[in-house]
Design an enzyme around this catalytic site. Structure first.
Site, PDB file in Angstrom:
ATOM      1  N   ILE A   1       0.864  -1.171   0.000  1.00  0.00           N
ATOM      2  CA  ILE A   1       0.000   0.000   0.000  1.00  0.00           C
ATOM      3  C   ILE A   1       0.906   1.228   0.000  1.00  0.00           C
ATOM      4  O   ILE A   1       2.067   1.158   0.409  1.00  0.00           O
ATOM      5  CB  ILE A   1      -0.971   0.026   1.207  1.00  0.00           C
ATOM      6  CG1 ILE A   1      -0.239  -0.093   2.540  1.00  0.00           C
ATOM      7  CG2 ILE A   1      -2.003  -1.071   1.067  1.00  0.00           C
ATOM      8  CD1 ILE A   1      -1.152  -0.064   3.755  1.00  0.00           C
ATOM      9  N   ASP A   2       0.401   2.346  -0.475  1.00  0.00           N
ATOM     10  CA  ASP A   2       1.210   3.544  -0.638  1.00  0.00           C
ATOM     11  C   ASP A   2       1.679   4.101   0.710  1.00  0.00           C
ATOM     12  O   ASP A   2       1.081   3.828   1.750  1.00  0.00           O
ATOM     13  CB  ASP A   2       0.420   4.627  -1.377  1.00  0.00           C
ATOM     14  CG  ASP A   2       0.009   4.198  -2.778  1.00  0.00           C
ATOM     15  OD1 ASP A   2       0.813   3.506  -3.428  1.00  0.00           O
ATOM     16  OD2 ASP A   2      -1.105   4.546  -3.200  1.00  0.00           O
ATOM     17  N   LYS A   3       2.723   4.900   0.657  1.00  0.00           N
ATOM     18  CA  LYS A   3       3.311   5.493   1.869  1.00  0.00           C
ATOM     19  C   LYS A   3       2.266   6.174   2.745  1.00  0.00           C
ATOM     20  O   LYS A   3       2.234   5.976   3.957  1.00  0.00           O
ATOM     21  CB  LYS A   3       4.400   6.502   1.476  1.00  0.00           C
ATOM     22  CG  LYS A   3       4.979   7.293   2.656  1.00  0.00           C
ATOM     23  CD  LYS A   3       6.098   8.210   2.211  1.00  0.00           C
ATOM     24  CE  LYS A   3       5.588   9.446   1.506  1.00  0.00           C
ATOM     25  NZ  LYS A   3       4.998  10.445   2.475  1.00  0.00           N
TER      26      LYS A   3
END
Length: 304
Positions: free
Chosen positions: A138-140
């Site tokens: 999942i994105d930062k």
């Protein structure tokens, strides 16, 4: 190896990639093709993403070469919010702002560094030394539930389950604008944007992508949604919601000019995951509470 911003001036007409590789001999032409595709090269101040771009004499070319990464990712004792763990896999509640694996600009302090320490190196290596244990990401600035795997056998099995859509993932997000429908499905192919290589977009030659959503609450400023992914493309929720005219609150990439309402990244939370454990055949379900940043945002909105 060189790194940093390199400024060049074309002395004759040439292909962009050929010109750069002839002036900087520390890397291959294919390496520079990748930098060009990733938006790391400008010509006369404008980003160019086509390697075959024709330069004219006098054109000013700037190349942003990232620092070379180490071949080894180090273990770091970073606290983890662990929801479940056994000999095969580990489920983590990732905080907003934590990068999943090392990359340009993020060489340490990532989830992978933390996992290497906690699992004492017992992680699958199918994705190499930079991304051990990572079977999905999942994105930062996306918070919430994420799975990592400890051996290659489990990595292959979980990857197959993901490709067959056998792992249910539910997200929560707040998007700009009021969505009138109580529920809906976005079925539109997603691919990388030709205008900005950092972005994903709906495009005819993209990969099949399906997102289901239900309205949780409506506010004057936006809509709180529960979202279920049927596929798992990069930036799928962010790209699909932008496509229907309702980008995610605080998204620095897809809604950079909108009011961020004090958010430090997109308001997107991986709420839960449900799947059958490949070894034990037990159904596992893990759900997290909404994080503080999400709750604070909702309290500041005006209900309809």
């Amino acid at each position: 190896m060189v790194s940093g911003i390199k400024s060049l001036v074309a002395d004759e007409p040439s292909r962009l990639d050929v010109f750069i590789s002839s002036r900087i001999d520390s890397y291959t032409r294919s390496y520079f093709n990748g930098l060009i595709a990733d938006g790391k090269v400008t010509v006369n101040g404008k980003t160019v993403t086509k390697s075959g771009y024709k330069l004219s004499e006098g054109d000013k070319v700037c190349v942003d070469i990232p620092e070379p990464m180490s071949d080894e990712t180090v273990a770091q004792d970073i606290p983890l919010d662990i929801l479940y763990e056994d000999d095969d896999l580990i489920i983590i509640n990732k905080p907003q702002g934590m990068v999943v694996h090392p990359g340009a600009g993020h060489h340490d302090q990532t989830l992978v560094n933390a996992l290497l320490s906690h699992c004492e190196g017992n992680l699958s290596d199918i994705n190499g030394v930079i991304r051990p244990g990572i079977v999905h990401r999942i994105d930062k600035d996306t918070s919430g539930v994420m799975m990592a795997v400890k051996n290659n056998e489990m990595h292959i099995k979980i990857s197959d389950m993901l490709s067959r859509h056998e792992i249910e993932r539910i997200y929560r997000t707040v998007v700009y604008g009021v969505i009138s429908e109580d529920s809906g499905t976005i079925d539109a192919p997603i691919g990388r944007s030709s205008k900005d290589r950092r972005k994903m977009t709906v495009t005819d030659d993209g990969k099949p992508s399906i997102t289901h959503f239900e309205v949780v609450g409506r506010y004057r400023e936006g809509t709180d949604l529960e979202v279920r992914l049927e596929t798992g493309r990069t930036h799928q929720i962010r790209a699909h919601m932008t496509y229907i005219g309702h980008p995610v609150f605080g998204d620095p990439l897809y809604a950079p000019k909108r009011n961020s309402y004090g958010l430090e990244g997109q308001c997107l939370h991986s709420k839960s995951i449900r799947f059958i454990h490949p070894r034990t055949l037990e159904e596992l379900y893990f759900e997290t509470e909404l994080p503080e940043y999400y709750e604070k945002l909702l309290k500041g909105l005006t209900p309809l």
